[in-house]
Design an enzyme around this catalytic site. Structure first.
Site, PDB file in Angstrom:
ATOM      1  CG  ASN A 156     -12.145   0.936   6.281  1.00  0.00           C
ATOM      2  OD1 ASN A 156     -11.620   1.896   5.730  1.00  0.00           O
ATOM      3  ND2 ASN A 156     -12.893   0.064   5.620  1.00  0.00           N
ATOM      4  CE1 TYR A 169      -3.845  -2.267   0.539  1.00  0.00           C
ATOM      5  CE2 TYR A 169      -2.602  -3.182   2.373  1.00  0.00           C
ATOM      6  CZ  TYR A 169      -3.661  -3.253   1.499  1.00  0.00           C
ATOM      7  OH  TYR A 169      -4.547  -4.297   1.569  1.00  0.00           O
ATOM      8  CG  HIS A 177      -7.002   4.863   0.874  1.00  0.00           C
ATOM      9  ND1 HIS A 177      -7.777   6.005   0.958  1.00  0.00           N
ATOM     10  CD2 HIS A 177      -7.702   3.914   1.560  1.00  0.00           C
ATOM     11  CE1 HIS A 177      -8.876   5.749   1.642  1.00  0.00           C
ATOM     12  NE2 HIS A 177      -8.863   4.498   2.027  1.00  0.00           N
TER      13      HIS A 177
END
Length: 201
Positions: free
Chosen positions: A69, A17, A22
């Site tokens: 999240n 990631y 993001h």
């Protein structure tokens, strides 16, 4: 403001990631680490943290070290541990509703559909803390989840520039507070007056 300011950068941990859209919040923290020589290797609150000083003020940089999240729990633990006033907290995140490369800082507000920010609001029980959003744009073709978890292409130079501007925005917030920072850095309200952040250039 109190004895310590906490700057939280949102992202997803893991090499897969690292360079995705993001992870703009992580990128800003990484640039602050480089600029201020503050390492974020300490494991605390379920996050990677580092503490130093800027403009005579104590500063903690924090990267929640779990999936985006679930960012709320580490932030809430830090706020509780330091008995932090909410106006001493700044959260840095990506934003699909802003054009690539644009930034916006606000004193409070809703999550705007950002699940990491929503989880922080839920865990803290308030949305009255500052947030700095970095525009990543959106795609009319790709699924939103696929888009944010993909790596930028032609817009990458704009995002790299925005990360540098976001770094300067964070430092202005630490030194001068939210109102002065909004006046200087928000889209359409940039000021030509220079504020000395202690950086060259």
């Amino acid at each position: 403001m109190g004895d310590i300011r906490v700057v939280v950068g949102l992202g997803n941990p893991g090499d897969e990631y690292a360079d995705t859209r993001h992870n703009m919040g992580f990128k800003v923290i990484d640039l602050l680490v480089e600029t201020l020589k503050i390492e974020t290797k300490k494991r605390k609150f379920g996050a990677r943290t580092g503490t130093g000083e800027f403009a005579g003020k104590r500063l903690m940089l924090l990267k929640p070290w779990q999936m985006m999240n679930c960012s709320g729990e580490p932030v809430a633990k830090a706020v509780s541990f330091y008995k932090l006033a909410f106006d001493d907290l700044l959260v840095v995140t990506d934003d699909m509703d802003l054009e690539p490369g644009r930034i916006r800082i606000r004193a409070k507000g809703s999550a705007g559909g950002h699940k990491g920010l929503a989880d922080i609001i839920q865990e803290l029980g308030t949305d009255e803390f500052a947030r700095l959003r970095i525009g990543i744009g959106h795609s009319t073709e790709a699924d939103p989840v696929d888009f944010v978890l993909d790596r930028p292409t032609e817009e990458k130079p704009l995002l790299d520039e925005a990360v540098e501007k976001a770094r300067d925005t964070v430092l202005c917030w630490v030194e001068y507070g939210i109102e002065a920072t909004m006046n200087r850095f928000n889209v359409g309200r940039e000021k030509k007056t220079q504020i000395d952040t202690g950086l060259d250039g």
